[in-house]
Design a protein around this motif. Structure first.
Motif, PDB file in Angstrom:
ATOM      1  N   PRO A   7       0.829  -1.206   0.000  1.00 31.91           N
ATOM      2  CA  PRO A   7       0.000   0.000   0.000  1.00 31.91           C
ATOM      3  C   PRO A   7       0.868   1.262   0.000  1.00 31.91           C
ATOM      4  O   PRO A   7       1.855   1.348   0.728  1.00 31.91           O
ATOM      5  N   VAL A   8       0.483   2.230  -0.834  1.00 31.41           N
ATOM      6  CA  VAL A   8       1.199   3.503  -0.916  1.00 31.41           C
ATOM      7  C   VAL A   8       0.187   4.619  -0.716  1.00 31.41           C
ATOM      8  O   VAL A   8      -0.878   4.638  -1.348  1.00 31.41           O
ATOM      9  N   HIS A   9       0.519   5.548   0.167  1.00 29.59           N
ATOM     10  CA  HIS A   9      -0.357   6.672   0.457  1.00 29.59           C
ATOM     11  C   HIS A   9       0.123   7.901  -0.313  1.00 29.59           C
ATOM     12  O   HIS A   9       1.307   8.252  -0.258  1.00 29.59           O
ATOM     13  N   TYR A  10      -0.806   8.530  -1.037  1.00 30.11           N
ATOM     14  CA  TYR A  10      -0.470   9.708  -1.832  1.00 30.11           C
ATOM     15  C   TYR A  10      -1.333  10.903  -1.407  1.00 30.11           C
ATOM     16  O   TYR A  10      -2.525  10.759  -1.106  1.00 30.11           O
ATOM     17  N   GLU A  11      -0.709  12.067  -1.406  1.00 37.04           N
ATOM     18  CA  GLU A  11      -1.439  13.326  -1.370  1.00 37.04           C
ATOM     19  C   GLU A  11      -1.451  13.857  -2.796  1.00 37.04           C
ATOM     20  O   GLU A  11      -0.402  14.142  -3.370  1.00 37.04           O
ATOM     21  N   LEU A  68      -0.154  15.932  -9.663  1.00 38.80           N
ATOM     22  CA  LEU A  68       1.031  15.582  -8.876  1.00 38.80           C
ATOM     23  C   LEU A  68       0.626  14.660  -7.731  1.00 38.80           C
ATOM     24  O   LEU A  68      -0.299  14.964  -6.975  1.00 38.80           O
ATOM     25  N   LEU A  69       1.315  13.529  -7.616  1.00 35.27           N
ATOM     26  CA  LEU A  69       1.040  12.563  -6.545  1.00 35.27           C
ATOM     27  C   LEU A  69       2.240  12.523  -5.616  1.00 35.27           C
ATOM     28  O   LEU A  69       3.311  12.017  -5.989  1.00 35.27           O
ATOM     29  N   ARG A  70       2.083  13.057  -4.435  1.00 35.44           N
ATOM     30  CA  ARG A  70       3.183  13.101  -3.467  1.00 35.44           C
ATOM     31  C   ARG A  70       3.086  11.885  -2.551  1.00 35.44           C
ATOM     32  O   ARG A  70       2.100  11.690  -1.846  1.00 35.44           O
ATOM     33  N   ASP A  71       4.129  11.067  -2.574  1.00 37.14           N
ATOM     34  CA  ASP A  71       4.167   9.855  -1.767  1.00 37.14           C
ATOM     35  C   ASP A  71       4.430  10.233  -0.308  1.00 37.14           C
ATOM     36  O   ASP A  71       5.502  10.712   0.039  1.00 37.14           O
ATOM     37  N   VAL A  72       3.423  10.027   0.547  1.00 38.66           N
ATOM     38  CA  VAL A  72       3.553  10.377   1.970  1.00 38.66           C
ATOM     39  C   VAL A  72       3.568   9.120   2.835  1.00 38.66           C
ATOM     40  O   VAL A  72       3.364   9.206   4.048  1.00 38.66           O
ATOM     41  N   THR A  73       3.813   7.969   2.208  1.00 39.82           N
ATOM     42  CA  THR A  73       3.838   6.716   2.969  1.00 39.82           C
ATOM     43  C   THR A  73       4.878   6.781   4.073  1.00 39.82           C
ATOM     44  O   THR A  73       4.604   6.442   5.234  1.00 39.82           O
ATOM     45  N   ARG A  74       6.091   7.198   3.721  1.00 45.93           N
ATOM     46  CA  ARG A  74       7.160   7.262   4.717  1.00 45.93           C
ATOM     47  C   ARG A  74       6.890   8.336   5.761  1.00 45.93           C
ATOM     48  O   ARG A  74       7.171   8.149   6.937  1.00 45.93           O
ATOM     49  N   LEU A  75       6.315   9.458   5.325  1.00 41.78           N
ATOM     50  CA  LEU A  75       6.003  10.515   6.288  1.00 41.78           C
ATOM     51  C   LEU A  75       4.987  10.028   7.315  1.00 41.78           C
ATOM     52  O   LEU A  75       5.106  10.328   8.513  1.00 41.78           O
ATOM     53  N   ARG A  76       4.004   9.284   6.848  1.00 42.01           N
ATOM     54  CA  ARG A  76       3.012   8.739   7.785  1.00 42.01           C
ATOM     55  C   ARG A  76       3.663   7.742   8.735  1.00 42.01           C
ATOM     56  O   ARG A  76       3.344   7.716   9.932  1.00 42.01           O
ATOM     57  N   LEU A 110       6.826   7.768   9.621  1.00 39.70           N
ATOM     58  CA  LEU A 110       7.650   8.539  10.559  1.00 39.70           C
ATOM     59  C   LEU A 110       6.794   9.180  11.647  1.00 39.70           C
ATOM     60  O   LEU A 110       7.184   9.224  12.815  1.00 39.70           O
ATOM     61  N   GLU A 111       5.639   9.683  11.261  1.00 38.02           N
ATOM     62  CA  GLU A 111       4.764  10.304  12.249  1.00 38.02           C
ATOM     63  C   GLU A 111       4.270   9.272  13.258  1.00 38.02           C
ATOM     64  O   GLU A 111       4.208   9.534  14.461  1.00 38.02           O
ATOM     65  N   ARG A 112       3.942   8.079  12.748  1.00 40.53           N
ATOM     66  CA  ARG A 112       3.504   7.020  13.667  1.00 40.53           C
ATOM     67  C   ARG A 112       4.631   6.612  14.613  1.00 40.53           C
ATOM     68  O   ARG A 112       4.420   6.446  15.818  1.00 40.53           O
ATOM     69  N   VAL A 113       5.844   6.486  14.049  1.00 37.30           N
ATOM     70  CA  VAL A 113       6.986   6.112  14.880  1.00 37.30           C
ATOM     71  C   VAL A 113       7.280   7.190  15.913  1.00 37.30           C
ATOM     72  O   VAL A 113       7.599   6.898  17.072  1.00 37.30           O
ATOM     73  N   ARG A 114       7.169   8.460  15.483  1.00 36.36           N
ATOM     74  CA  ARG A 114       7.419   9.558  16.422  1.00 36.36           C
ATOM     75  C   ARG A 114       6.434   9.517  17.586  1.00 36.36           C
ATOM     76  O   ARG A 114       6.817   9.652  18.759  1.00 36.36           O
ATOM     77  N   LYS A 115       5.154   9.302  17.274  1.00 38.91           N
ATOM     78  CA  LYS A 115       4.152   9.238  18.332  1.00 38.91           C
ATOM     79  C   LYS A 115       4.403   8.045  19.252  1.00 38.91           C
ATOM     80  O   LYS A 115       4.285   8.160  20.480  1.00 38.91           O
ATOM     81  N   GLU A 116       4.754   6.894  18.632  1.00 41.36           N
ATOM     82  CA  GLU A 116       5.038   5.718  19.454  1.00 41.36           C
ATOM     83  C   GLU A 116       6.262   5.958  20.332  1.00 41.36           C
ATOM     84  O   GLU A 116       6.295   5.550  21.496  1.00 41.36           O
TER      85      GLU A 116
END
Length: 466
Positions: A193-197, A217-225, A227-233
Motif C-alpha cells: 500500500p502507498v499513500h499519496y497526497e 502531482l502525486l506526493r508519496d507520503v507513505t514514509r512521512l506517515r 515517521l509520524e507514527r513512529v514519532r508518536k510511538e
C-alpha cells in the motif's frame, strides 16, 4: 528599377500593339520601311513581354516553394528584378513571417526543454493531461512508480495509468470547473500500500475558455506517515518508560518523608530508590548514545580492531553479571581471523549490549558464546549465541526498534531500557554493516553482526526511525 519593371508589361503591351497597328497602316499606305520598323518594334515589345512573363512564372514558383518551407531552415527569400513591386512585397512579407515563426519555434523548443527538465526534477509522480483527461506526458518518477510504458500510456485516460476512481473523478471536476483539487488516496502497488497526497492544478485558460488540461502531482507520503507514527510511538513509549521509575521514586520519597520507618524498612526503600535512579540513569545514557549516533553524519574514525581482544574485554566487563547467574563465556574463532576496520569504542558498545542481553535471558548455569568468522572474503561475522527461551518469529523483524519488547514484563524486571538493540543497529549501520537475529523457541537465539573489511566512507547513516 523595381517600379519600372513592374509597369513594363503594360508599357511593352502598348508598344507591341501600337507597333503592329501602325506598321500595318504604314504598309497599307505604301510606306514600306517605316512599316517594317514599326512591326519590328512590336515584335521586340512582344518578346520583352514574354521574358517578363517567364521571370514572373519563375518567381511565382519560388514563392510557392518558400510557402512550403516557411519556418524551416531551408527557407530562402524569393527575389527577382522582373517580379514586380507587388510580388516583391509578398516575398518580403513571407520573409518577415518566416523570421517570426523561427523565433516562435525556438521559444517553444526552449519552453519544451524547460518543462521536461522541471518534470524530471520532480521527485514524485507527475502527469500532464489534456482537456479530455488523457495523458500527454509524465515524468520518470511516474514511470517508475506505476511501471508505465510511454508508448501505451501516452494518449490514454489517466485512470489507465493511475487506477483510482477518486483521482479520475477529481480530475474531471477540476477540468470542468477550472478549480484546483487536493485529495488523499491509498493505492495498492506491487510493493504494498502507498499513500499519496494528490494535487490537481488546471492549466490557466483565457476568459470564457475551458482549461486546456491540468497537472496531476502525486506526493508519496507513505514514509512521512510511518515517521509520524513512529514519532508518536516513541514519545508515548518514552513517557511510559520514564513515568514508571519517576512514579516509584516519588512514592518512596513521600513515604520516607511522611512516615516513621524502621531502619530496616528505610534501608530497603533507599535500595529501591537507588535501583530506580540507576534505571533512569541507564535510560538517559542510552537516549544520549542513540541521539549521538543519529546526529553524526560523518563516518566514524576507524582503526584495525582485533576481535579476540575486543571480545575478551567485553567478557571481563560482564563477568560480575555472568558469575551471579553461574553463566560461562566461550569464544570461538579461527586463528587467522583478520582485524576489522572499526571504531573500537562503538563496536565494543554494540557487543556489550548483545552479550549483556544474552546473559540476562539465558537460564542460570548456561553458556553464552561469541563466534567470529570471515565470510565472502570481504566481511567478518560476529555472532552472539545464547540458550535462552528463544524469540517468536513474528517479533524478529522489529527487535531493533526503539522500546520494542517481546516480553515487556520480563524485560523490565531484568532492567533493560528497550534501546540496547536500537543502539546496536545504529553502530553497525554507521560502519556500513548489518545486524540480524535468528531464533527458535526453546532453542535460544543468535544475533549476528556483519562488518565489511574494506571501509566504505559513504556508509548508510540511518534515519532516526531506522
Amino acid at each position: 528599377m523595381t517600379h519600372h519593371l513592374s509597369t513594363s508589361p503594360q508599357v511593352m503591351g502598348t508598344l507591341s500593339l501600337l507597333g503592329f497597328t501602325l506598321g500595318a497602316a504604314s504598309l497599307a499606305s505604301g510606306a514600306r520601311w517605316p512599316g517594317l520598323l514599326l512591326w519590328a518594334l512590336g515584335l521586340f515589345a512582344l518578346g520583352w513581354l514574354g521574358r517578363i512573363a517567364a521571370q514572373r512564372r519563375r518567381f511565382a514558383a519560388q514563392l510557392q516553394e518558400a510557402c512550403r518551407v516557411l519556418g524551416e531552415p531551408q527557407f530562402h527569400r524569393p527575389y527577382s528584378e522582373g517580379a514586380g513591386e507587388a510580388l516583391d512585397k509578398i516575398a518580403a512579407a513571407l520573409a518577415a513571417r518566416h523570421g517570426k515563426l523561427v523565433r516562435e519555434r525556438e521559444e517553444r523548443s526552449r519552453l519544451e526543454r524547460t518543462l521536461q527538465a522541471a518534470l524530471a526534477a520532480v521527485p514524485d509522480p507527475c502527469f500532464v493531461v489534456n482537456a479530455d483527461g488523457r495523458v500527454e506526458r509524465h515524468n520518470p518518477a511516474a514511470r517508475a512508480a506505476f511501471e508505465l510504458n510511454p508508448e501505451q500510456s501516452i494518449g490514454r485516460p489517466l485512470i489507465e495509468s493511475v487506477r483510482s476512481h477518486l483521482i479520475a473523478e477529481a480530475l474531471a471536476d477540476s477540468l470542468r470547473n477550472g478549480s484546483a483539487k487536493s485529495l488523499a488516496v491509498s493505492l495498492r502497488m506491487a510493493r504494498g500500500p502507498v499513500h499519496y497526497e494528490v494535487r490537481i492544478e488546471p492549466i490557466a485558460a483565457g476568459p470564457n475558455e475551458i482549461s486546456p488540461g491540468a497537472i496531476v502531482l502525486l506526493r508519496d507520503v507513505t514514509r512521512l506517515r510511518y515517521l509520524e507514527r513512529v514519532r508518536k510511538e516513541f514519545v508515548a513509549n518514552l513517557a511510559h518508560e520514564l513515568r514508571t521509575p519517576i512514579t516509584s521514586v516519588k512514592g518512596f520519597v513521600e513515604t520516607l518523608l511522611d512516615t516513621e520507618l524502621s531502619e530496616e524498612a528505610r534501608a530497603r526503600f533507599l535500595d529501591i530508590l537507588k535501583r530506580e535512579a540507576d534505571r533512569l540513569h541507564a535510560l538517559v545514557n542510552d537516549l544520549l548514545d542513540l541521539s549521538l549516533l543519529e546526529s553524526e553524519t560523518t563516518p566514524p574514525r576507524r582503526e584495525p580492531v582485533d576481535i579476540p581482544s575486543l571480545v575478551a574485554n567485553v567478557f571481563a566487563m560482564l563477568e560480575p553479571q555472568a558469575r551471579s547467574r553461574r553463566i560461562t563465556f566461550h569464544f570461538d574463532a579461527p586463528s587467522d581471523l583478520p582485524a576489522v576496520p572499526a571504531h573500537p569504542g562503538m563496536l565494543e558498545q554494540a557487543l556489550v549490549n548483545l552479550v549483556d542481553n544474552a546473559v540476562k535471558y539465558s537460564p542460570e548455569g548456561e553458556q553464552v558464546t561469541v563466534e567470529a568468522r570471515r565470510v565472502g572474503g570481504e566481511h567478518v561475522e560476529i555472532a552472539v549465541v545464547d540458550r535462552g527461551p528463544g524469540i517468536p518469529s513474528e517479533h524478529l523483524g522489529r527487535l531493533f526498534e526503539r522500546f520494542y519488547r517481546v516480553d515487556k514484563a520480563r524485560s523490565k524486571s531484568l532492567g533493560g531500557t528497550g534501546l540496547g538493540l536500537a543502539i546496536v543497529r545504529h553502530v553497525v549501520s554507521r560502519h556500513g554493516g548489518s545486524v540480524r537475529a535468528e531464533s527458535r523457541l526453546g532453542k535460544g537465539s543468535r544475533f549476528i553482526i556483519t562488518l565489511p573489511l574494506i571501509p566504505d566512507d559513504e556508509a548508510h547513516v540511518p534515519d532516526w526511525n531506522d
